[in-house]
Design a protein around this motif. Structure first.
Motif, PDB file in Angstrom:
ATOM      1  N   LYS A   1       0.812  -1.265   0.024  1.00 31.10           N
ATOM      2  CA  LYS A   1      -0.169  -0.038   0.014  1.00 31.10           C
ATOM      3  C   LYS A   1       0.961   1.357   0.058  1.00 31.10           C
ATOM      4  O   LYS A   1       0.443   2.134  -0.746  1.00 31.10           O
ATOM      5  CB  LYS A   1      -0.668  -0.093   1.180  1.00 31.10           C
ATOM      6  N   LYS A   2       1.914   1.223   0.612  1.00 31.13           N
ATOM      7  CA  LYS A   2       2.899   2.477   0.828  1.00 31.13           C
ATOM      8  C   LYS A   2       3.404   2.721  -0.709  1.00 31.13           C
ATOM      9  O   LYS A   2       3.459   3.989  -1.012  1.00 31.13           O
ATOM     10  CB  LYS A   2       3.986   2.209   1.774  1.00 31.13           C
ATOM     11  N   VAL A   3       3.758   1.795  -1.330  1.00 39.46           N
ATOM     12  CA  VAL A   3       4.312   1.902  -2.761  1.00 39.46           C
ATOM     13  C   VAL A   3       3.036   2.381  -3.713  1.00 39.46           C
ATOM     14  O   VAL A   3       3.475   3.198  -4.372  1.00 39.46           O
ATOM     15  CB  VAL A   3       4.757   0.506  -3.376  1.00 39.46           C
ATOM     16  N   LEU A   4       2.006   1.819  -3.648  1.00 38.88           N
ATOM     17  CA  LEU A   4       1.001   2.341  -4.378  1.00 38.88           C
ATOM     18  C   LEU A   4       0.496   3.718  -3.983  1.00 38.88           C
ATOM     19  O   LEU A   4       0.077   4.324  -4.803  1.00 38.88           O
ATOM     20  CB  LEU A   4      -0.366   1.324  -4.081  1.00 38.88           C
ATOM     21  N   TRP A   5       0.815   4.148  -2.677  1.00 45.20           N
ATOM     22  CA  TRP A   5       0.321   5.590  -2.410  1.00 45.20           C
ATOM     23  C   TRP A   5       1.415   6.465  -3.128  1.00 45.20           C
ATOM     24  O   TRP A   5       0.977   7.360  -3.501  1.00 45.20           O
ATOM     25  CB  TRP A   5       0.592   5.613  -0.775  1.00 45.20           C
ATOM     26  N   VAL A   6       2.645   6.214  -3.045  1.00 42.39           N
ATOM     27  CA  VAL A   6       3.842   6.762  -3.930  1.00 42.39           C
ATOM     28  C   VAL A   6       3.182   6.955  -5.599  1.00 42.39           C
ATOM     29  O   VAL A   6       3.200   8.056  -6.061  1.00 42.39           O
ATOM     30  CB  VAL A   6       5.233   6.217  -3.755  1.00 42.39           C
ATOM     31  N   LEU A   7       2.907   5.719  -6.054  1.00 43.86           N
ATOM     32  CA  LEU A   7       2.638   5.976  -7.254  1.00 43.86           C
ATOM     33  C   LEU A   7       1.158   6.698  -7.619  1.00 43.86           C
ATOM     34  O   LEU A   7       1.054   7.384  -8.479  1.00 43.86           O
ATOM     35  CB  LEU A   7       2.219   4.341  -7.830  1.00 43.86           C
ATOM     36  N   LEU A   8       0.164   6.729  -6.757  1.00 46.16           N
ATOM     37  CA  LEU A   8      -1.033   7.494  -6.600  1.00 46.16           C
ATOM     38  C   LEU A   8      -0.547   9.209  -6.786  1.00 46.16           C
ATOM     39  O   LEU A   8      -1.115   9.708  -7.374  1.00 46.16           O
ATOM     40  CB  LEU A   8      -1.953   7.277  -5.519  1.00 46.16           C
ATOM     41  N   VAL A   9       0.164   9.195  -5.755  1.00 52.52           N
ATOM     42  CA  VAL A   9       0.704  10.702  -5.607  1.00 52.52           C
ATOM     43  C   VAL A   9       1.225  11.404  -6.807  1.00 52.52           C
ATOM     44  O   VAL A   9       0.938  12.392  -7.414  1.00 52.52           O
ATOM     45  CB  VAL A   9       1.534  10.985  -4.461  1.00 52.52           C
ATOM     46  N   ILE A  10       2.223  10.379  -7.542  1.00 48.58           N
ATOM     47  CA  ILE A  10       2.658  10.716  -8.823  1.00 48.58           C
ATOM     48  C   ILE A  10       1.634  10.735  -9.594  1.00 48.58           C
ATOM     49  O   ILE A  10       1.706  11.823 -10.637  1.00 48.58           O
ATOM     50  CB  ILE A  10       3.779   9.596  -9.299  1.00 48.58           C
ATOM     51  N   GLY A  11       0.696   9.913  -9.975  1.00 50.33           N
ATOM     52  CA  GLY A  11      -0.348   9.888 -10.941  1.00 50.33           C
ATOM     53  C   GLY A  11      -1.177  11.249 -10.918  1.00 50.33           C
ATOM     54  O   GLY A  11      -1.688  11.539 -11.906  1.00 50.33           O
ATOM     55  N   ILE A  12      -1.579  11.677  -9.442  1.00 54.44           N
ATOM     56  CA  ILE A  12      -2.261  12.843  -9.376  1.00 54.44           C
ATOM     57  C   ILE A  12      -1.556  14.077  -9.818  1.00 54.44           C
ATOM     58  O   ILE A  12      -1.998  14.942 -10.704  1.00 54.44           O
ATOM     59  CB  ILE A  12      -2.573  13.049  -7.787  1.00 54.44           C
ATOM     60  N   LEU A  13      -0.236  14.227  -9.729  1.00 59.29           N
ATOM     61  CA  LEU A  13       0.527  15.218 -10.210  1.00 59.29           C
ATOM     62  C   LEU A  13       0.507  15.074 -11.564  1.00 59.29           C
ATOM     63  O   LEU A  13       0.499  16.281 -12.241  1.00 59.29           O
ATOM     64  CB  LEU A  13       1.907  15.367  -9.562  1.00 59.29           C
ATOM     65  N   LEU A  14       0.695  14.102 -12.145  1.00 53.60           N
ATOM     66  CA  LEU A  14       0.658  13.898 -13.647  1.00 53.60           C
ATOM     67  C   LEU A  14      -0.632  14.212 -14.251  1.00 53.60           C
ATOM     68  O   LEU A  14      -0.539  14.983 -15.225  1.00 53.60           O
ATOM     69  CB  LEU A  14       1.040  12.700 -13.990  1.00 53.60           C
ATOM     70  N   SER A  15      -1.795  13.890 -13.555  1.00 52.93           N
ATOM     71  CA  SER A  15      -2.920  14.378 -14.237  1.00 52.93           C
ATOM     72  C   SER A  15      -2.988  15.750 -14.115  1.00 52.93           C
ATOM     73  O   SER A  15      -3.837  16.450 -15.259  1.00 52.93           O
ATOM     74  CB  SER A  15      -4.119  13.691 -13.302  1.00 52.93           C
ATOM     75  N   LEU A  16      -2.712  16.513 -13.206  1.00 54.07           N
ATOM     76  CA  LEU A  16      -2.776  17.874 -12.975  1.00 54.07           C
ATOM     77  C   LEU A  16      -1.657  18.689 -14.208  1.00 54.07           C
ATOM     78  O   LEU A  16      -2.260  19.533 -14.735  1.00 54.07           O
ATOM     79  CB  LEU A  16      -2.415  18.670 -11.806  1.00 54.07           C
ATOM     80  N   TYR A  17      -0.764  17.933 -14.450  1.00 47.95           N
ATOM     81  CA  TYR A  17       0.121  18.565 -15.590  1.00 47.95           C
ATOM     82  C   TYR A  17      -0.549  18.226 -17.018  1.00 47.95           C
ATOM     83  O   TYR A  17      -0.658  19.140 -17.676  1.00 47.95           O
ATOM     84  CB  TYR A  17       1.376  17.558 -15.596  1.00 47.95           C
ATOM     85  N   TYR A  18      -1.281  17.059 -17.254  1.00 49.28           N
ATOM     86  CA  TYR A  18      -1.985  17.022 -18.384  1.00 49.28           C
ATOM     87  C   TYR A  18      -3.129  17.711 -18.396  1.00 49.28           C
ATOM     88  O   TYR A  18      -3.325  18.341 -19.624  1.00 49.28           O
ATOM     89  CB  TYR A  18      -2.449  15.473 -18.574  1.00 49.28           C
ATOM     90  N   ALA A  19      -4.053  18.032 -17.422  1.00 47.93           N
ATOM     91  CA  ALA A  19      -5.103  18.873 -17.454  1.00 47.93           C
ATOM     92  C   ALA A  19      -4.749  20.225 -17.674  1.00 47.93           C
ATOM     93  O   ALA A  19      -5.481  20.997 -18.447  1.00 47.93           O
ATOM     94  CB  ALA A  19      -5.794  18.838 -15.810  1.00 47.93           C
ATOM     95  N   TYR A  20      -3.623  20.792 -17.255  1.00 46.04           N
ATOM     96  CA  TYR A  20      -3.004  22.072 -17.354  1.00 46.04           C
ATOM     97  C   TYR A  20      -2.903  22.432 -18.889  1.00 46.04           C
ATOM     98  O   TYR A  20      -3.339  23.412 -19.593  1.00 46.04           O
ATOM     99  CB  TYR A  20      -1.584  22.473 -16.827  1.00 46.04           C
TER     100      TYR A  20
END
Length: 222
Positions: free
Chosen positions: A97-116
Motif C-alpha cells: 500500500k505504501k508503494v501504491l500511495w507513492v504511485l498515486l501521488v505521482i499519478g495525481i501530479l501527472l493528471s494535473l500536468y496533463y489537465a493544465y
C-alpha cells in the motif's frame, strides 16, 4: 479499436457491455473504482468513434471538440490516477500500500500536468494514415520523461498488487504499449486503446474469480 468509426463504435459497445457485467461482480466497496475501468474504456472508444465521423467533414465542430477532450481527459488525466487508486483501494498488505500511495501521488501530479495543457493550451485531433493523431502544446522536451511517469502509474500498480492474477494485467498493458510504440509510435495514444477489450475482460475475470473465492470462504465458515 482505433482504425475506423465502425471499429471504435463496435468496440465501445462491447467494452461498455463488459463494463456493466464487471460492475455486477463487485461485492466490496473497495472494488468499485477498479470495476468502472471497462466502462471508462467504453466511453473512450465511443468518443473516438464520434471523432472519426466529425473529423471527416467540416460540420459538427462542437461535437469534434468535445469528443477530442473526452478521449484525452480519459486517456491522460483519468488513467493517471484512477489506475493506481483502484489498485490501492483493494490492496491489504501495508508495504504494498505504501508503494501504491507513492504511485498515486505521482499519478495525481501527472493528471494535473496533463489537465493544465489540455485546458489552457490548444488541443487538436486529425486523421492521418488511417489513424487519429492527437496534438497538444505540451513541451516536447518533457514528452519522454512524462511518458515514463505515465507508464509507471498505469502499469506498475498491477505488478505491485498481491491480488491473484493482477500481474497479468500488467503484462498485457506492457506488451500492448510496446506493440503500439514499435508499430504506431505517432499514434500511440490512440492505438494503445486497441487492447482495451482484452484488458476489460481480464478485469472482469479478476473480480469474478475474487467473488467466487470469497463465496467459497464464506460457505466453508458455515
Amino acid at each position: 479499436m482505433c482504425f475506423s468509426a465502425g471499429a471504435s463504435f463496435a468496440s465501445g459497445i462491447v467494452i461498455s457491455a463488459i463494463g456493466v457485467a464487471t460492475v455486477k461482480e463487485v461485492y466490496k466497496p473497495s472494488q468499485r473504482v477498479f470495476a468502472i475501468i471497462p466502462l471508462l474504456f467504453g466511453i473512450q472508444q465511443l468518443a473516438e468513434g464520434c471523432l472519426w465521423i466529425t473529423l471527416s467533414g467540416t460540420d459538427f465542430v462542437i461535437v469534434k471538440k468535445i469528443s477530442t477532450y473526452v478521449f484525452l481527459i480519459t486517456a491522460q488525466v483519468l488513467w493517471s490516477f484512477v489506475i493506481p487508486l483502484s489498485v490501492l483501494l483493494m490492496e491489504v498488505e501495508p508495504r504494498r500500500k505504501k508503494v501504491l500511495w507513492v504511485l498515486l501521488v505521482i499519478g495525481i501530479l501527472l493528471s494535473l500536468y496533463y489537465a493544465y495543457y489540455l485546458f489552457f493550451f490548444n488541443v487538436t485531433s486529425q486523421i492521418l494514415d488511417c489513424h487519429i493523431l492527437y496534438n497538444t502544446e505540451s513541451p516536447q522536451s518533457r514528452a519522454l520523461p512524462t511518458f515514463m511517469f505515465y507508464l509507471a502509474v498505469t502499469i506498475a500498480p498491477f505488478f505491485v498488487s498481491r491480488i491473484k492474477r493482477m500481474y497479468l494485467l500488467g503484462i498485457i498493458m506492457s506488451l500492448s504499449c510496446l506493440t503500439a510504440a514499435i508499430f504506431y509510435k505517432l499514434y500511440l495514444t490512440s492505438v494503445w486503446c486497441f487492447f482495451a477489450a482484452i484488458i476489460s475482460i481480464f478485469i472482469y475475470l479478476i473480480l469474478r474469480e475474487s467473488k467466487k473465492a470469497e463465496a467459497s470462504i464464506n460457505n466453508d465458515k458455515r
